[in-house]
Enzyme design. Sequence first.
Site, PDB file in Angstrom:
ATOM      1  N   CYS A  85       0.824  -1.215   0.000  1.00  0.00           N
ATOM      2  CA  CYS A  85       0.000   0.000   0.000  1.00  0.00           C
ATOM      3  C   CYS A  85       0.863   1.272   0.000  1.00  0.00           C
ATOM      4  O   CYS A  85       1.464   1.579  -1.019  1.00  0.00           O
ATOM      5  CB  CYS A  85      -1.013  -0.060   1.137  1.00  0.00           C
ATOM      6  SG  CYS A  85      -2.420   1.007   0.806  1.00  0.00           S
ATOM      7  N   HIS A 203      -3.337  -4.911   1.802  1.00  0.00           N
ATOM      8  CA  HIS A 203      -2.682  -5.149   3.101  1.00  0.00           C
ATOM      9  C   HIS A 203      -2.741  -6.624   3.512  1.00  0.00           C
ATOM     10  O   HIS A 203      -3.597  -6.981   4.340  1.00  0.00           O
ATOM     11  CB  HIS A 203      -3.408  -4.356   4.193  1.00  0.00           C
ATOM     12  CG  HIS A 203      -3.180  -2.889   4.164  1.00  0.00           C
ATOM     13  ND1 HIS A 203      -2.192  -2.273   4.898  1.00  0.00           N
ATOM     14  CD2 HIS A 203      -3.811  -1.915   3.494  1.00  0.00           C
ATOM     15  CE1 HIS A 203      -2.230  -0.965   4.693  1.00  0.00           C
ATOM     16  NE2 HIS A 203      -3.203  -0.724   3.833  1.00  0.00           N
ATOM     17  N   GLU A 205      -1.018  -8.075   5.629  1.00  0.00           N
ATOM     18  CA  GLU A 205      -0.736  -8.210   7.072  1.00  0.00           C
ATOM     19  C   GLU A 205      -1.984  -8.020   7.926  1.00  0.00           C
ATOM     20  O   GLU A 205      -1.970  -8.284   9.116  1.00  0.00           O
ATOM     21  CB  GLU A 205       0.365  -7.210   7.484  1.00  0.00           C
ATOM     22  CG  GLU A 205      -0.058  -5.769   7.663  1.00  0.00           C
ATOM     23  CD  GLU A 205      -0.353  -5.016   6.356  1.00  0.00           C
ATOM     24  OE1 GLU A 205      -0.304  -5.635   5.276  1.00  0.00           O
ATOM     25  OE2 GLU A 205      -0.662  -3.814   6.438  1.00  0.00           O
TER      26      GLU A 205
HETATM   27  N1  GLN Z   1      -3.259   6.541   0.765  1.00  0.00           N
HETATM   28  C1  GLN Z   1      -2.089   6.233   1.517  1.00  0.00           C
HETATM   29  C2  GLN Z   1      -0.861   6.955   0.956  1.00  0.00           C
HETATM   30  O1  GLN Z   1      -0.945   7.678   0.043  1.00  0.00           O
HETATM   31  C3  GLN Z   1      -1.842   4.731   1.533  1.00  0.00           C
HETATM   32  C4  GLN Z   1      -2.901   4.063   2.338  1.00  0.00           C
HETATM   33  C5  GLN Z   1      -2.462   2.790   2.994  1.00  0.00           C
HETATM   34  O2  GLN Z   1      -1.279   2.481   3.109  1.00  0.00           O
HETATM   35  N2  GLN Z   1      -3.440   2.057   3.472  1.00  0.00           N
HETATM   36  O3  GLN Z   1       0.195   6.783   1.438  1.00  0.00           O
END
Ligand code: GLN
EC number: 3.5.1.2
Length: 225
Positions: A85, A203, A205
Amino acid sequence: MAIQVTIGILALQGAFAEHHAAILRLSLPVRPVVVLVRTPEELAVCDGLIIPGGESTTIALLARLSGLLEPLREFVKIKPVWGTCAGAILLAQSVVGAKRGGQELLQGISISIARNGWGSQVESFEVPLHVEGMKDSETPFIGVFIRAPVVLELSRSSKDTPIQVLARLPAELLPPALSGLDDTDPKTIVALRQGHHLLTTFHPELTPDDRFHEYFVRHCVLSTI
Ligand code: GLN
């Protein structure tokens, strides 16, 4: 001599504790040593690194303040890194939708990515995914997407290590912001691998399913030491 493997988890902000717990749950022939990385010295002992989800701008800022940004850039050039992410954003070559003031990147994987690309009304969703090369691949992996980034483009340069797509969002399960895409569109890609680097826009995890953690340790890290 027994092989030792040290997995670092960048622990500046975000879901590092959940990654730590997942790595400790793995049952592998080699039990990984886990280092929560907050300093260049801690990074230096790692064979591979996980960059968690959280807020990519904050993680990059804290990395700069801790003197870790340049050591991280050197690390991604030679050792395996998995970005989840926000971590996926940091690993990308370029980003669209960065906050004002820009976004520092580690540029380990030659893709461009959009922050918060699923649109604000679809901030969080779960989708069963079929993952290429995963253990028990007939059992779907539940992808948890939280303000996830969207892959926009894969490098087509023949100089780059080929990118292997590991999972896509099935066309019929695309969130409204992206409905109508055909399933060869890069925006449907949610997990990929380039050489020994791994990227997931969701994610792993946050589920009790540790197959991605096992995949990273076995196929990206252990295979390189
Ligand atoms: N939107 C977040 C970012 O730009 C990422 C979101 C997340 O890691 N769940 O870093």
